[in-house]
Design an enzyme around this catalytic site. Structure first.
Site, PDB file in Angstrom:
ATOM      1  N   GLU A  45      -6.396  -7.506  -1.064  1.00  0.00           N
ATOM      2  CA  GLU A  45      -6.873  -7.425   0.320  1.00  0.00           C
ATOM      3  C   GLU A  45      -8.343  -7.029   0.332  1.00  0.00           C
ATOM      4  O   GLU A  45      -8.777  -6.169  -0.441  1.00  0.00           O
ATOM      5  CB  GLU A  45      -6.100  -6.376   1.126  1.00  0.00           C
ATOM      6  CG  GLU A  45      -4.700  -6.741   1.501  1.00  0.00           C
ATOM      7  CD  GLU A  45      -4.074  -5.685   2.409  1.00  0.00           C
ATOM      8  OE1 GLU A  45      -4.829  -4.997   3.137  1.00  0.00           O
ATOM      9  OE2 GLU A  45      -2.843  -5.546   2.390  1.00  0.00           O
TER      10      GLU A  45
ATOM     11  N   GLU B  83       0.837  -1.211   0.000  1.00  0.00           N
ATOM     12  CA  GLU B  83       0.000   0.000   0.000  1.00  0.00           C
ATOM     13  C   GLU B  83       0.870   1.259   0.000  1.00  0.00           C
ATOM     14  O   GLU B  83       0.752   2.126   0.866  1.00  0.00           O
ATOM     15  CB  GLU B  83      -0.951  -0.016   1.190  1.00  0.00           C
ATOM     16  CG  GLU B  83      -1.990  -1.126   1.104  1.00  0.00           C
ATOM     17  CD  GLU B  83      -3.034  -1.067   2.212  1.00  0.00           C
ATOM     18  OE1 GLU B  83      -4.132  -1.619   2.023  1.00  0.00           O
ATOM     19  OE2 GLU B  83      -2.748  -0.481   3.286  1.00  0.00           O
TER      20      GLU B  83
END
Length: 656
Positions: A310, A153
């Site tokens: 995710e 991320e």
């Protein structure tokens, strides 16, 4: 970019993050058995492994990671292997505190959370690449390795850094972009407020000032910051590719609360497009935003299948109110991603943590263990994904495009704008939600994309647009297309310079209107429309040149117009309409596929002569959808129509 089969998983894959560092070897062995029971195909490991792998500088300990790699391999589970560089270990920031990020007010942010580093720091880069080299050398050719996962991320918390290393990198970026200081002064309009620069060395990041900051400087800093993070990805990816032929990616954050990366500029660097998505209950319609994010991720993948790296089985831990999913919602949300192009569904995380900031984040194996309803839902999801294996590799059919721009998002929400209630994503989501309620599947495309194959194009609040991007939309309509453009579009060029002559700037001729002045509304203020609806947030002093008036305010001023342009039609929506009013306008351009049932999503994937229709029922009542074929989730034949129970999903392979 590698082909859709770049992640070598059979069918629709199921995966998870496994933070083995938090557990003892006895738990590892238990987890392997449970992963087999749950049908796990892919496990992400070593995402936050730096302090475990390198507890002291240049001292490496791979014993535990070696064991986990071999355990997963022995159990037939593929690896999504992280470089381990997502957060520096405490020793690095203690020895080199200059790598810590600095905020716009000049204060340093310290370790204790994650991503405590400046993306432009050469010291951080040196240490991160050294660790990535160790990991790549050791595991680059392991037979279980399916995918490389760079960092994690990127930019979630540290996208904008204002330290001296960032300042130096920003100046170099500006020099490469603008070439001369004179060109920078022109692009930034520095004649205003005596901001003219005589040398690039005088330029600073746009740290907090006593007044409104230069909007063009803010815009370029956003661009620089996105590029700096991408540069870090490229540096790690280059290390991995020297030692391994496996695909390389990083997890995007195509979601409502992350806006600092221009993923259109990142996509070509990814061998696989992967996204992280969590329902955001701060939004008015989090389920519609899920569908939007899935479609946007598919757009980044060029229409090819992509990976959900995710998601959450239930609640997250970082919202003000972290809501659990209702029974059946896990399957429904997951299959919505599959319907919109995902060929791999993964979750953070496998086993719910005992400690740490995410200890109340849901997991596939919850704190309550295997005796829980959530565990049973995970098993149900696994069985459903197995039943959909033949769908893998097919692509989503869409005949409508929605234009989306991170740069326009940045330019719209600058410090000085006509109304602080004007938020780019609100307008994008409103347009998308109207399409979804009409049953229209949309491709999300970048400005300047080839639009020729679409029957309609929706352009919400595209404030910043280049001449070429505007011309592409006009040429599409002139050739027979249909475009709906909403207010505050076409106003500035890529230097954030206002297009003179009246709004909507670049689209005046296409739309056949001229707006002489913005007239935003106060919070809570409404303006009645002649047709009975009400307008909020925004109005304009609009007049038509060649357009006809579709809807007006009660005083007769045009609010919605339609214009014949070449062989096509263009609509302009000059205000914020109520949802029903917005649907009515879009219906004129794109039609209605659901008969007004906003609880139903119908999406088709096809390929190699096969066609699959996903029917997602978000409502509280059973519905019938007309179709004939084989329903894959239940294994039943369907003749004439399929029954979709309340809250359920059915996937039908249509008869040829």
């Amino acid at each position: 970019m590698l082909p859709p089969s770049a992640v070598p998983l059979a069918g629709i894959g199921l995966g998870c993050d496994y933070n083995y560092e938090q557990w003892s070897p006895s738990v590892w062995r238990e987890d392997m058995a449970l992963m087999r029971e749950a049908g796990i195909d892919l496990v992400a490991i070593n995402v936050f492994g730096w302090s475990a792998l390198e507890p002291r500088p240049r001292e490496y300990d791979f014993a535990a990671l070696d064991q986990i790699v071999e355990l997963l391999h022995a159990n037939g589970i593929k690896l999504n292997l992280g470089t381990g560089t997502a957060s520096p270990p405490p020793w690095l920031t203690r020895r080199h505190p200059q790598v810590l990020p600095v905020t716009a007010d000049g204060t340093t942010r310290y370790p204790g959370g994650r991503q405590a580093f400046c993306p432009s720091s050469p010291i951080f880069r040196e240490h991160a690449l050294r660790l990535a080299e160790q990991v790549a050398t050791r595991y680059g050719n392991h037979p279980a390795l399916a995918l490389w996962h760079v960092s994690n991320e990127l930019g979630c918390h540290n996208a904008l850094c204002y330290c001296e290393a960032s300042a130096e990198a920003f100046r170099a970026w500006l020099s490469a972009k603008h070439g001369t200081i004179e060109a920078l002064n022109k692009a930034w309009g520095t004649a205003f407020w005596s901001q003219g620069y005589s040398d690039f060395d005088e330029v600073q990041p746009p740290r907090l000032a006593l007044s409104t900051r230069n909007p063009a400087q803010l815009l370029d800093f956003q661009r620089f910051s996105s590029d700096a993070l991408l540069e870090h990805h490229r540096a790690e990816a280059a290390v991995l590719r020297r030692h391994s032929d496996r695909p390389v990616t990083t997890n995007f954050m195509v979601t409502a609360h992350i806006r600092n990366q221009d993923y259109w500029s990142w996509a070509a660097d990814m061998d696989v497009i992967a996204n992280d998505h969590y329902l955001d209950h701060r939004l008015s319609d989090p389920v519609a935003e899920l569908s939007f994010a899935a479609d946007l991720t598919r757009g980044l993948a060029g229409g090819r299948p992509w990976m959900l790296m995710e998601s959450a089985t239930g609640a997250v831990n970082w919202q003000p109110y972290n809501l659990a999913k209702e029974p059946g919602q896990l399957l429904r949300n997951s299959l919505t991603h599959v319907a919109r192009g995902a060929d791999t569904i993964c979750f953070f995380q496998w086993r719910a943590s005992e400690q740490g900031a995410e200890k109340f984040h849901s997991a596939m194996l919850p704190h309550a263990g295997t005796s829980s309803a959530l565990w049973r839902e995970v098993l149900d999801l696994s069985a459903a994904l197995d039943s959909l294996g033949e769908v893998a590799g097919t692509t989503v059919e869409a005949d409508t495009a929605l234009v989306f721009s991170w740069e326009s998002w940045w330019a719209t929400e600058t410090e000085a704008r006509p109304s602080q209630d004007l938020r780019y994503l609100d307008q994008v989501h409103a347009a998308y939600r109207a399409l979804r309620e009409l049953g229209v599947t949309a491709d999300i495309v970048a400005p300047g994309s080839d639009l020729g194959r679409y029957r309609a194009v929706i352009v919400p609040c595209l404030h910043m647009v280049s001449d070429a991007e505007a011309a592409a939309i006009s040429a599409y309509v002139e050739g027979g297309g249909r475009a709906v453009i909403t207010f505050y579009s076409g106003i500035v060029d890529r230097d954030d310079r206002v297009r003179l002559g009246g709004y909507p700037g670049a689209f005046r001729e296409l739309l056949g209107v001229v707006s002489e002045e913005f007239a935003p509304l106060l919070p809570g203020q409404e303006v009645p429309l002649a047709g009975g609806g009400r307008a909020t947030v925004w109005t304009e002093r609009l007049r038509t040149t060649t357009a006809e008036v579709v809807e007006a305010y009660a005083d007769g001023t045009p609010a919605v117009t339609r214009n014949q342009y070449g062989s096509g039609l263009s609509w302009y929506i000059a205000t914020v309409l109520e949802p029903a009013g917005l649907r009515d306008v879009l219906r004129q351009a794109v039609g209605d596929r659901t008969g007004g049932n906003s609880d139903i999503e119908i999406v088709r994937r096809s390929g190699d002569g096969r066609s699959y229709v996903f029917v997602v029922n978000h409502g509280g009542k059973d519905i019938e959808h007309p179709i004939t074929g084989a329903e894959l989730v239940t294994g039943q034949a369907v003749t004439g129509s399929v029954l979709v129970p309340a809250g359920a999903v059915r996937v039908v392979r249509e008869e040829a």
